[in-house]
Design a protein around this motif. Structure first.
Motif, short mmCIF file in Angstrom:
data_model
loop_
_atom_site.label_atom_id
_atom_site.label_comp_id
_atom_site.label_asym_id
_atom_site.label_seq_id
_atom_site.Cartn_x
_atom_site.Cartn_y
_atom_site.Cartn_z
N GLN A 231 29.51 5.88 65.95
CA GLN A 231 30.55 5.50 66.91
C GLN A 231 30.05 5.67 68.35
O GLN A 231 30.27 4.82 69.22
CB GLN A 231 31.80 6.36 66.67
N ARG A 232 29.35 6.82 68.57
CA ARG A 232 28.83 7.07 69.92
C ARG A 232 27.80 6.01 70.32
O ARG A 232 27.78 5.53 71.45
CB ARG A 232 28.19 8.47 69.98
N ARG A 233 26.94 5.65 69.38
CA ARG A 233 25.94 4.62 69.69
C ARG A 233 26.58 3.27 69.98
O ARG A 233 26.15 2.53 70.87
CB ARG A 233 24.96 4.49 68.52
N ARG A 234 27.62 2.95 69.18
CA ARG A 234 28.30 1.68 69.45
C ARG A 234 28.91 1.67 70.85
O ARG A 234 28.82 0.70 71.59
CB ARG A 234 29.41 1.46 68.39
N GLU A 235 29.52 2.83 71.23
CA GLU A 235 30.12 2.90 72.56
C GLU A 235 29.05 2.79 73.65
O GLU A 235 29.26 2.12 74.67
CB GLU A 235 30.89 4.22 72.69
N ASP A 236 27.90 3.49 73.44
CA ASP A 236 26.80 3.40 74.44
C ASP A 236 26.31 1.97 74.57
O ASP A 236 26.05 1.48 75.67
CB ASP A 236 25.65 4.32 74.03
N ALA A 237 26.12 1.30 73.42
CA ALA A 237 25.63 -0.08 73.46
C ALA A 237 26.62 -0.98 74.18
O ALA A 237 26.24 -1.82 75.01
CB ALA A 237 25.38 -0.58 72.03
N GLU A 238 27.92 -0.78 73.90
CA GLU A 238 28.93 -1.60 74.58
C GLU A 238 28.95 -1.33 76.08
O GLU A 238 29.06 -2.26 76.89
CB GLU A 238 30.31 -1.31 73.98
N ARG A 239 28.81 -0.02 76.45
CA ARG A 239 28.81 0.30 77.86
C ARG A 239 27.60 -0.30 78.58
O ARG A 239 27.72 -0.87 79.66
CB ARG A 239 28.80 1.83 78.05
N LYS A 240 26.41 -0.18 77.94
CA LYS A 240 25.20 -0.75 78.55
C LYS A 240 25.33 -2.27 78.70
O LYS A 240 24.93 -2.86 79.70
CB LYS A 240 23.97 -0.39 77.71
N GLU A 241 25.87 -2.89 77.64
CA GLU A 241 26.03 -4.35 77.70
C GLU A 241 26.99 -4.74 78.81
O GLU A 241 26.75 -5.70 79.56
CB GLU A 241 26.55 -4.84 76.34
N ARG A 242 28.06 -3.94 78.97
CA ARG A 242 29.03 -4.23 80.03
C ARG A 242 28.40 -4.05 81.41
O ARG A 242 28.56 -4.88 82.29
CB ARG A 242 30.24 -3.29 79.86
N GLU A 243 27.60 -2.94 81.57
CA GLU A 243 26.94 -2.69 82.86
C GLU A 243 25.93 -3.79 83.16
O GLU A 243 25.80 -4.24 84.30
CB GLU A 243 26.25 -1.32 82.84
N GLU A 244 25.17 -4.21 82.15
CA GLU A 244 24.18 -5.26 82.36
C GLU A 244 24.86 -6.57 82.77
O GLU A 244 24.38 -7.28 83.66
CB GLU A 244 23.37 -5.46 81.05
N ARG A 245 25.98 -6.86 82.12
CA ARG A 245 26.71 -8.09 82.46
C ARG A 245 27.23 -8.02 83.89
O ARG A 245 27.11 -8.99 84.65
CB ARG A 245 27.86 -8.26 81.47
N GLU A 246 27.77 -6.84 84.29
CA GLU A 246 28.27 -6.70 85.66
C GLU A 246 27.13 -6.81 86.67
O GLU A 246 27.28 -7.40 87.74
CB GLU A 246 28.98 -5.35 85.80
N ARG A 247 25.95 -6.22 86.31
CA ARG A 247 24.80 -6.29 87.22
C ARG A 247 24.34 -7.73 87.40
O ARG A 247 24.03 -8.18 88.51
CB ARG A 247 23.66 -5.42 86.69
#
Length: 833
Positions: free
Chosen positions: A110-126
């Motif tokens: 679950q933690r990894r899924r959340e990290d991956a989603e957060r990184k993907e969201r940050e990358e998209r915003e960047r």
């Protein structure tokens, strides 16, 4: 089992059929016929219900044989029950552990899924931010270009054009609503442009806030960049670019220079310099080095003036000009105490300073040069240098004489002039400094001061009592006799010399001693000669450089500065200098580093040139010399630089044309693992003088069998090395003549050859001895006896006056009246002088 069609199918015995529905992907399903094994029902035997009323229905009673299989005892049954309970507990524990692990794994997933989603969201915003920024920059660039084009078109319109023609060219004015909309569009365009281009040009003067703002979300521009931007816009608006005037520079070119450094000195772009070199046929990069001739061509091509300099010019920054007379101020005299070993130099200085310096020296011998300041009762400040008196420290003592103003020559009244006393006199004369003779140990019964004065006459030192000019004082370090008179004599001599120096200039001094301190790093004892050395000064000393981190005086106190004739310990060097190096203060670290690197490279080249043979004859002579000379390799580590240098010089004096001592490496500080590795590769012992080996070095020495010897007195070290070198000398072969025999007759014996009938005229003839055949007192053969007989019997020896028969090994040319010389050889061990 058979199916409905009567065909037999494979099945389990005693099983019953059943249907199972299987699900697959994309909504596909399938019905499968399976067989289920019937459960076996165990029917208890009659009487099994007995005892059930006692609450034992769940587990059988121990004593009831119907509750357990036949042949199992109560103890066995109890053991089985305990094992069953333990197994159940184990299964429950394992099941609980598996559940916890599964829970932990699920949480990790679950933690990894959340990290991956957060990184993907940050990358998209960047990415969105970068895209928006790029679009904004592109829009601003486009609007700036449009504004510049409009400004250029407006400026290019000829002013002489008649108004009628301009009116004819101009389009008809739009209606009022259209004009209003156009003005609003222009206002929006100017607001969107904000900074840069025509809008920036028209905004008036550039302010600091405007320069630092740099743009919303964009890169911040410097003030110079903003000015250049405005200048370019102004030139564009005026209808073309105006070339700036070329600045011609004087470019210093050393013997070799890096391409990027050359471009920096010309203030040109590195890419342009590399391009120019490639056009000349040189494929180089910005980090490669080119020679001075090529660099001069490039400098002239770019329109600059080339100034050729040599590497030695880096030392020109050191100010060596003489001081003006009005800038000079009185300074304390520097007094060097010299004399033979154990004549009491340190004891006299000790009595003057009222401190026990000699007690800290091993064996009562001064091992290092010490520098101390003493204030007399009259208020005069004197700087003393205490040099070692051992012959091995000759070079250190000579350096002491070079920096000194007055030499105090200490001579023991009971020992008179000794070899090191003569050396001290020679050093003082070579340095051209006045001398004061201190006749020490005058309190001893065997003291004879007049003998000292008489002995000094042989070395052209004439004291005042002998009608000379050299002051002499009778002193006793033990009782304090004559010390005040000695200080008065020193003060009088200093007054005659009128010693002065300029304290208001860059400091210059000499390194009296240098050592590698474990806690403080390289430490140099410096005697300031001119100027004032301040904390924070950048200096170069020999092949080292540094920045003064701290200054410590002779009392161990920290000071902020040190003037002329003040000895201080200097901290902050990048390496250990050599005793005798000159310290000079420079302006910048770059200058200090450049000078130190130049000196280091020059020293390496000098050492390489000294060690290399230049001609074929020299090479052959060196090879022949090395072949005939046996070397004793050693590694030397000492606590201070002066001691290491003195030991190396002492080692060079040991040996002769057969044996010599070769110092593989000498240094300052503890014995390290690299020293052990060097010694092991060369089969050399390691000598430590007032230092010890660290733990890794000791371990390596034990593993590799390298011998480490520690010394605190230089006598012992020199004697041990001399004894070791003596062991490498080939033993001396000494001949002892034991007898002579004269040949009377010569006989021919079959199977033996010629046999000489001899009479032993002197000494004894032995079979085992060596023999020489003399004819007319000339040696014509040397060898051994094949046989020695008397009356047909082989005998070991024949005494004088007896006759015998002798035959030589592999030699037959013997005649009557020849003389046989009989001798024995013995080996005698030799010692180095």
């Amino acid at each position: 089992m058979s199916d409905s069609d009567g065909k037999k199918t494979l099945g389990l015995k005693g099983a019953r059929p059943g249907n199972v529905k299987q699900s697959f992907s994309h909504g596909r399903t399938k019905n499968v016929v399976v067989e289920t094994k019937r459960k076996r029902v165990v029917v208890p035997k009659p009487g099994a219900a007995k005892g059930g009323a006692a609450g034992q229905a769940s587990k059988p009673a121990k004593g009831d044989p119907s509750k357990r299989p036949a042949g199992i005892s109560d103890a066995e049954m109890e053991r089985r029950m305990k094992a069953l309970a333990a197994a159940k507990a184990r299964e429950e524990e394992e099941a609980q552990q598996r559940a916890e692990e599964e829970k932990a794994r699920e949480e990790e997933r679950q933690r990894r899924r959340e990290d991956a989603e957060r990184k993907e969201r940050e990358e998209r915003e960047r990415e969105e931010a970068l895209k928006a920024k790029a679009e904004e920059e592109e829009r601003q660039k486009r609007e700036t270009e449009e504004a510049a084009k409009r400004a250029a078109a407006a400026a290019a319109a000829p002013a002489e054009e008649p108004a009628a023609q301009r009116a004819a060219k101009q389009p008809a004015k739009p209606a009022a609503p259209e004009r209003k909309a156009e003005r609003e569009r222009d206002d929006r365009g100017r607001g969107a442009k904000g900074r840069g281009g025509d809008g920036a040009r028209r905004a008036g003067k550039l302010t600091l806030n405007q320069a630092l703002s740099g743009g919303e979300g964009g890169r911040q521009l410097s003030m110079a960049a903003m000015k250049r931007k405005q200048e370019r816009a102004r030139q564009k608006a005026m209808g073309g670019s105006v070339e700036r005037e070329k600045i011609v520079r004087d470019v210093q070119i050393p013997e070799t220079i890096v391409v990027s450094e050359l471009a920096n000195r010309m203030a040109e772009r590195v890419a342009d310099v590399v391009k120019s070199l490639m056009q000349m046929g040189m494929m180089v990069t910005q980090n490669q080095t080119i020679d001075a001739d090529t660099a001069e061509l490039i400098v002239e091509e770019f329109g600059h003036k080339a100034v050729r300099v040599s590497d030695a010019d880096v030392e020109d920054v050191i100010k060596t000009e003489d001081d003006n007379e009005e800038d000079l101020q009185p300074r304390p005299p520097v007094i060097t105490v010299m004399g033979h070993v154990d004549h009491g130099k340190t004891s006299i200085l000790d009595a003057i300073r009222n401190a026990k310096v000699v007690s800290g020296e091993a064996g009562g011998i001064t091992q290092h040069i010490g520098a101390y300041q003493v204030t007399t009762d009259q208020g005069a400040v004197l700087t003393f240098l205490d040099t070692p008196g051992h012959a091995a420290f000759t070079s250190m003592r000579s350096r002491g004489a070079q920096v000194t103003d007055i030499v105090v020559l200490v001579v023991a009244a009971d020992d008179a002039v000794m070899p090191q006393t003569v050396e001290a006199i020679n050093h003082a004369k070579a340095a051209g400094v006045p001398m004061i003779v201190a006749i020490n140990k005058c309190d001893l019964p065997a003291a004879d001061p007049n003998k000292v004065r008489t002995d000094l006459l042989q070395h052209e030192v004439i004291v005042e009592q002998m009608s000379g000019e050299v002051q002499d004082v009778e002193v006793s370090a033990h009782t304090g006799q004559g010390l005040d008179e000695l200080l008065e004599a020193i003060a009088l001599q200093a007054e005659i010399l009128e010693l002065k120096a300029n304290p208001n200039r860059a400091a210059e001094g000499a390194v009296i001693e240098a050592q590698l301190d474990v806690g403080r790093g390289p430490v140099a004892t410096v005697l300031v000669q001119r100027g004032t050395l301040h904390q924070g000064d950048i200096f170069v000393v020999g092949e080292q450089w540094g920045k003064v981190r701290a200054l410590i005086n002779d009392k161990g106190e920290r000071v902020k500065e040190a003037g002329p004739s003040v000895p201080v310990e200097v901290l902050g060097l990048n390496g250990t200098p050599e005793a005798g190096d000159v310290l000079n203060v420079v302006d910048t670290e770059a200058q200090a580093r450049e000078i130190a690197e130049y000196r280091e490279s020059a020293a390496k080249e000098k050492r390489a040139a000294a060690g290399a043979a230049t001609t074929l004859e020299q090479l052959m002579a060196k090879a022949k010399e090395d072949e005939n000379v046996t070397e004793l390799p050693i590694v030397v580590k000492a606590d201070v630089q002066g001691s290491a240098e003195a030991i190396v010089q002492a080692m060079e004096k040991i040996g002769n044309e057969e044996v010599r001592v070769r110092v593989l490496h000498s240094g300052v500080g503890a014995i390290t693992e690299s020293d052990i590795g060097l010694a092991e590769a060369s089969g050399a012992p390691v000598f430590g003088f007032n230092v010890r080996a660290n733990a890794p070095a000791r371990t390596a020495a034990n593993q590799k069998g390298v011998e480490i010897r520690y010394y605190s007195v230089i006598y012992d070290l020199v004697d041990d090395v001399k004894a070791a070198a003596s062991g490498l000398l080939s033993a001396e072969i000494r001949e002892n003549f034991i007898g002579y025999a004269q040949i009377k007759e010569v006989f021919k014996v079959s199977g033996v050859g010629k046999v000489a009938g001899c009479l032993v005229t002197e000494g004894v003839a032995r079979r085992s001895a060596g023999v020489r055949l003399l004819r007319d007192d000339v040696v014509i053969h040397e060898g051994t006896l094949k046989t020695l007989k008397r009356f047909k019997d082989e005998v070991p020896e024949v005494q004088s006056g007896q006759e015998c028969g002798m035959a030589f090994e592999n030699y037959d040319d013997i005649r009557p009246n020849d003389v046989i010389e009989i001798f024995e050889r013995e080996e005698v061990e030799r010692q180095l002088d």
